[in-house]
Design a protein around this motif. Structure first.
Motif, PDB file in Angstrom:
ATOM      1  N   THR A  29       0.832  -1.203   0.000  1.00 10.33           N
ATOM      2  CA  THR A  29       0.000   0.000   0.000  1.00 10.33           C
ATOM      3  C   THR A  29       0.866   1.251   0.000  1.00 10.33           C
ATOM      4  OG1 THR A  29      -1.787  -1.130   1.169  1.00 10.33           O
ATOM      5  CG2 THR A  29      -1.767   1.272   1.283  1.00 10.33           C
ATOM      6  N   LEU A  30       1.905   1.264   0.844  1.00  9.03           N
ATOM      7  CA  LEU A  30       2.809   2.412   0.895  1.00  9.03           C
ATOM      8  C   LEU A  30       3.556   2.572  -0.421  1.00  9.03           C
ATOM      9  CD1 LEU A  30       2.171   2.191   3.937  1.00  9.03           C
ATOM     10  CD2 LEU A  30       4.606   2.525   4.389  1.00  9.03           C
ATOM     11  N   ARG A  31       4.059   1.459  -0.942  1.00  8.82           N
ATOM     12  CA  ARG A  31       4.879   1.502  -2.156  1.00  8.82           C
ATOM     13  C   ARG A  31       4.098   2.040  -3.344  1.00  8.82           C
ATOM     14  NH1 ARG A  31       6.290  -1.666  -6.387  1.00  8.82           N
ATOM     15  NH2 ARG A  31       4.689  -3.224  -5.890  1.00  8.82           N
ATOM     16  N   ARG A  32       2.807   1.741  -3.385  1.00  4.63           N
ATOM     17  CA  ARG A  32       1.975   2.196  -4.501  1.00  4.63           C
ATOM     18  C   ARG A  32       1.364   3.573  -4.248  1.00  4.63           C
ATOM     19  NH1 ARG A  32       0.543  -2.082  -7.964  1.00  4.63           N
ATOM     20  NH2 ARG A  32       1.269  -4.132  -7.234  1.00  4.63           N
ATOM     21  N   GLY A  33       1.551   4.094  -3.045  1.00  2.76           N
ATOM     22  CA  GLY A  33       1.000   5.408  -2.734  1.00  2.76           C
ATOM     23  C   GLY A  33      -0.491   5.398  -2.476  1.00  2.76           C
ATOM     24  N   PHE A  34      -1.045   4.219  -2.207  1.00  6.79           N
ATOM     25  CA  PHE A  34      -2.469   4.127  -1.909  1.00  6.79           C
ATOM     26  C   PHE A  34      -2.719   4.568  -0.467  1.00  6.79           C
ATOM     27  CE2 PHE A  34      -2.915   0.346  -5.076  1.00  6.79           C
ATOM     28  CZ  PHE A  34      -2.790   1.237  -6.131  1.00  6.79           C
ATOM     29  N   PRO A  35      -3.931   5.005  -0.147  1.00 12.58           N
ATOM     30  CA  PRO A  35      -4.209   5.443   1.227  1.00 12.58           C
ATOM     31  C   PRO A  35      -4.255   4.261   2.193  1.00 12.58           C
ATOM     32  CG  PRO A  35      -6.214   5.536  -0.109  1.00 12.58           C
ATOM     33  CD  PRO A  35      -5.081   5.256  -1.059  1.00 12.58           C
ATOM     34  N   LEU A  36      -3.607   4.435   3.336  1.00  9.06           N
ATOM     35  CA  LEU A  36      -3.621   3.446   4.404  1.00  9.06           C
ATOM     36  C   LEU A  36      -4.622   3.902   5.459  1.00  9.06           C
ATOM     37  CD1 LEU A  36      -2.044   0.823   5.231  1.00  9.06           C
ATOM     38  CD2 LEU A  36      -0.607   2.296   6.649  1.00  9.06           C
ATOM     39  N   ASN A  37      -5.293   2.947   6.071  1.00  2.16           N
ATOM     40  CA  ASN A  37      -6.284   3.308   7.088  1.00  2.16           C
ATOM     41  C   ASN A  37      -5.695   4.224   8.147  1.00  2.16           C
ATOM     42  OD1 ASN A  37      -8.180   1.745   5.807  1.00  2.16           O
ATOM     43  ND2 ASN A  37      -8.038   0.024   7.229  1.00  2.16           N
ATOM     44  N   ASP A  57      15.216   5.983  -5.144  1.00  3.68           N
ATOM     45  CA  ASP A  57      13.947   6.692  -5.314  1.00  3.68           C
ATOM     46  C   ASP A  57      12.785   5.886  -4.750  1.00  3.68           C
ATOM     47  OD1 ASP A  57      14.431   4.858  -7.535  1.00  3.68           O
ATOM     48  OD2 ASP A  57      12.599   5.662  -8.415  1.00  3.68           O
ATOM     49  N   GLN A  58      12.879   4.551  -4.806  1.00 10.30           N
ATOM     50  CA  GLN A  58      11.836   3.706  -4.230  1.00 10.30           C
ATOM     51  C   GLN A  58      11.839   3.792  -2.707  1.00 10.30           C
ATOM     52  OE1 GLN A  58      13.199   0.056  -6.191  1.00 10.30           O
ATOM     53  NE2 GLN A  58      11.262  -0.019  -7.344  1.00 10.30           N
ATOM     54  N   GLN A  59      13.037   3.829  -2.121  1.00 14.15           N
ATOM     55  CA  GLN A  59      13.136   3.999  -0.684  1.00 14.15           C
ATOM     56  C   GLN A  59      12.569   5.349  -0.244  1.00 14.15           C
ATOM     57  OE1 GLN A  59      17.235   3.444   0.437  1.00 14.15           O
ATOM     58  NE2 GLN A  59      17.186   1.221   0.125  1.00 14.15           N
ATOM     59  N   GLU A  60      12.933   6.401  -0.986  1.00 13.01           N
ATOM     60  CA  GLU A  60      12.454   7.737  -0.635  1.00 13.01           C
ATOM     61  C   GLU A  60      10.939   7.838  -0.742  1.00 13.01           C
ATOM     62  OE1 GLU A  60      13.880  10.640   0.542  1.00 13.01           O
ATOM     63  OE2 GLU A  60      15.474   9.211   1.025  1.00 13.01           O
ATOM     64  N   GLN A  61      10.375   7.150  -1.738  1.00 12.59           N
ATOM     65  CA  GLN A  61       8.917   7.194  -1.911  1.00 12.59           C
ATOM     66  C   GLN A  61       8.213   6.628  -0.680  1.00 12.59           C
ATOM     67  OE1 GLN A  61       6.653   4.325  -2.723  1.00 12.59           O
ATOM     68  NE2 GLN A  61       4.965   5.789  -2.559  1.00 12.59           N
TER      69      GLN A  61
END
Length: 382
Positions: free
Chosen positions: A55-63, A112-116
């Motif tokens: 969820t974090l990696r894709r930038g989707f909202p987490l509860n 860049d993936q880590q920073e995201q």
């Protein structure tokens, strides 16, 4: 309760992350108590844990998460422990997740993936109020789809020095209780099954009463010593381990029979025979049956006669009775009452062992007779 919304990056959340097991879990520069006294152990399965990171990696909202504000300006997690630990463990490199056909830990990602991930903003409600308000809030919100068990709620209500001490014995992965009793118990230590069972055993099922009375004890040694004694008694009395032992309520049996002189060899001989008996359908009842002097066969749920056998026995008895002019209930036929020649319908009769099962009578057609309901229920174990 006062509630304010705050955006907190993963970078700030994982700063100062420490998991000191019994001493607790901290994050957010040491200012966040991730596992307060009323919180459960980490119970996420790998799939749930991986889904948080995905969820974090894709930038989707987490509860949204909820933190309680303490008087000293620090925080306690009310809701979000499982997600918080999942995030911190991943960034620390404790596990990897499948990405593009490969298992990649945080340190395997490109910069860049880590920073995201590190710049991902978590939505956190900061809650201020009395301890009782925070506890009620914790009990009513949904914890990532995992419903709280009764014992987890009790741990919250009666949290204190005793619960903290008891959890060291009964509530950790690989805890001492699991180490000595996993062959004799079902359930999961981290979902508090072992702790709940131990308290039920020592206090006659009154778990809340025991926790209320011992809430502020400095240790849980009395419960642990009792539990050890029960398990040692089981292993000594029934040295051969069987899967059916996991469903037995050993505490009550120990409480009742602990002072009796028992012969493990003779008990094992009877256990083996009953385990092999096809008429015994409730194998887990064998242990209580034997300790009780083999008086209550209901514990074994002895196999009853099937409909085909009952119908065959009914037909044979009825034909013979009609030819002899007597009742098709053998006990009525030999009596002096008005029913000595009565022919009962099948629905008015019950199947019975001619020779009782407890006296080695098999559940077979050759050992089956149909008796009228009054006679069958008065016959007993003869």
């Amino acid at each position: 309760m006062k509630i304010d919304l705050k955006r907190i990056t993963v970078r700030k959340l994982v700063a100062g992350y420490e998991d000191n097991d019994d001493q607790g879990v901290r994050a957010y520069g040491g200012r966040l108590d991730v596992r307060p006294p009323y919180q459960r152990e980490f119970v996420y399965k790998d799939k749930q844990r991986d889904a948080v990171i995905d969820t974090l990696r894709r930038g989707f909202p987490l509860n949204v998460m909820y933190w309680a504000v303490q008087d000293d300006g620090t925080f306690e997690v009310i809701d979000g422990q499982q997600r918080t630990i999942s995030i911190c463990q991943y960034v620390e490199g404790d596990f990897s997740i499948p990405i593009g056909g490969h298992q990649l830990a945080f340190h395997n990602l490109q910069n860049d993936q880590q920073e995201q991930i590190l710049e991902y903003e978590l939505m956190v409600y900061l809650c201020e109020g009395a301890d009782s308000e925070k506890l009620e809030w914790f009990k009513t919100i949904n914890i990532a789809g995992e419903e709280l068990t009764d014992q987890e709620l009790r741990n919250a209500v009666y949290h204190g020095t005793w619960v903290s001490a008891a959890k060291k014995y009964f509530s950790r992965n690989g805890c001492p209780a699991y180490g000595i009793a996993s062959d004799y118990m079902t359930g999961s230590p981290i979902r508090q099954d072992y702790l709940e069972t131990a308290i039920e055993w020592i206090n006659g099922g009154r778990v809340d009463d025991y926790m209320r009375d011992h809430q502020h004890d400095t240790n849980a040694d009395a419960l642990w010593l009792y539990f050890e004694t029960v398990i040692d008694w089981v292993g000594t009395t029934f040295p051969k381990k069987r899967s059916q032992m996991k469903s037995v309520k050993w505490g009550p049996l120990y409480n009742k029979h602990k002072n009796e002189i028992l012969d493990p060899d003779k008990l094992e001989e009877r256990v083996a025979a009953l385990m092999a008996d096809p008429d015994v359908t409730n194998k887990r009842g064998i242990y209580e049956f034997l300790l009780g002097g083999e008086a209550d066969t209901k514990l074994l749920e002895v196999r009853v006669f099937d409909e085909k056998t009952k119908l065959a026995a009914y037909g044979d008895q009825t034909m013979a009775a009609e030819a002899a002019g007597t009742s098709n209930c053998p006990m009525c036929a030999t009596g002096t009452n008005n029913n000595s020649a009565r022919i009962y319908e099948l629905t008015e009769m019950e199947a019975d062992h001619v020779t009782a099962w407890s006296k080695a009578g098999p559940t077979s057609l050759a050992n089956c007779q149909l008796l009228c309901v009054p006679h069958n229920r008065s016959k007993g174990n003869r």
